[in-house]
Design a protein around this motif. Structure first.
Motif, PDB file in Angstrom:
ATOM      1  N   THR A 115       0.837  -1.191   0.000  1.00  0.00           N
ATOM      2  CA  THR A 115       0.000   0.000   0.000  1.00  0.00           C
ATOM      3  C   THR A 115       0.876   1.246   0.000  1.00  0.00           C
ATOM      4  N   LEU A 123       1.141   9.049  -3.124  1.00  0.00           N
ATOM      5  CA  LEU A 123       0.012   9.059  -4.050  1.00  0.00           C
ATOM      6  C   LEU A 123       0.025  10.326  -4.904  1.00  0.00           C
ATOM      7  N   VAL A 136      -2.882   7.311 -13.905  1.00  0.00           N
ATOM      8  CA  VAL A 136      -3.479   6.234 -13.106  1.00  0.00           C
ATOM      9  C   VAL A 136      -4.763   5.751 -13.780  1.00  0.00           C
ATOM     10  N   PHE A 164      -7.820   2.703 -13.682  1.00  0.00           N
ATOM     11  CA  PHE A 164      -8.460   1.741 -12.788  1.00  0.00           C
ATOM     12  C   PHE A 164      -9.902   1.547 -13.240  1.00  0.00           C
ATOM     13  N   SER A 183     -13.705   6.312  -6.156  1.00  0.00           N
ATOM     14  CA  SER A 183     -12.716   6.323  -7.239  1.00  0.00           C
ATOM     15  C   SER A 183     -11.382   6.907  -6.784  1.00  0.00           C
ATOM     16  N   ARG A 215      -7.337   5.475  -1.910  1.00  0.00           N
ATOM     17  CA  ARG A 215      -6.077   4.755  -2.039  1.00  0.00           C
ATOM     18  C   ARG A 215      -5.394   4.916  -3.404  1.00  0.00           C
ATOM     19  N   ARG A 216      -5.879   5.911  -4.169  1.00  0.00           N
ATOM     20  CA  ARG A 216      -5.266   6.188  -5.469  1.00  0.00           C
ATOM     21  C   ARG A 216      -4.734   7.611  -5.571  1.00  0.00           C
TER      22      ARG A 216
END
Length: 154
Positions: A2, A8, A103, A105, A127, A130-131
């Motif tokens: 993580t 990030l 990024v 996803f 959304s 953690r991104r």
């Protein structure tokens, strides 16, 4: 493994969003950590089945460019979603790849009438989680060419 918050990428309060499987690119999106689910301005045209899967066909209008894009996506659900004015609306929810900056996803996106809104897309916290980290004092952090073109400085 993580990533920690300082590893990030940072998004501003608005960013350009890409939905490659739908053929939608550089869609202006507002980052909204108060909303759970992302939403896209769309008019649902029909629901149909293909190869045993439920699909939804919808149109996305870009008024300024006078363009209407017809899209199809597997729809995963029809959900009651609370709108910005507090009313619960039943909306189709699709799952499709989304890209912000570098990024990419898979994201759940509800199809909604956002014609009264300034941004055709809203990016909710599911959304972002953690991104990305959000810095609401800036815009277009994942699209540096816009800042340069419009004379904005980071």
């Amino acid at each position: 493994m993580t990533k920690t918050r300082n590893q990030l990428p940072v998004v501003g309060w608005r960013e350009l969003i890409h939905l490659p499987e739908l053929g939608l690119h550089e869609v202006p999106g507002k980052i909204d950590t108060g909303a759970r689910t992302s939403s896209l301005h769309a008019d649902v045209l029909e629901e149909f089945e293909r190869d045993g899967q439920r699909y939804v066909r919808f149109s996305v209008d870009f008024r300024e460019q006078k363009v209407r894009q017809i899209c199809e996506a597997v729809h995963v659900d029809v959900r009651g979603i609370t709108s910005s004015n507090g009313e619960k609306q039943m909306r189709y929810v699709i799952k499709t790849p989304m890209r912000i900056g570098d990024v990419e996803f898979r994201a759940e996106i509800s199809l909604a009438d956002r014609s009264d809104m300034k941004f055709p897309m809203l990016i909710g916290r599911s959304s972002l989680r953690r991104r990305f980290v959000v810095d609401s004092g800036y815009s277009w952090l994942q699209t540096p060419e816009i800042k340069t073109a419009r004379g904005h400085k980071p």
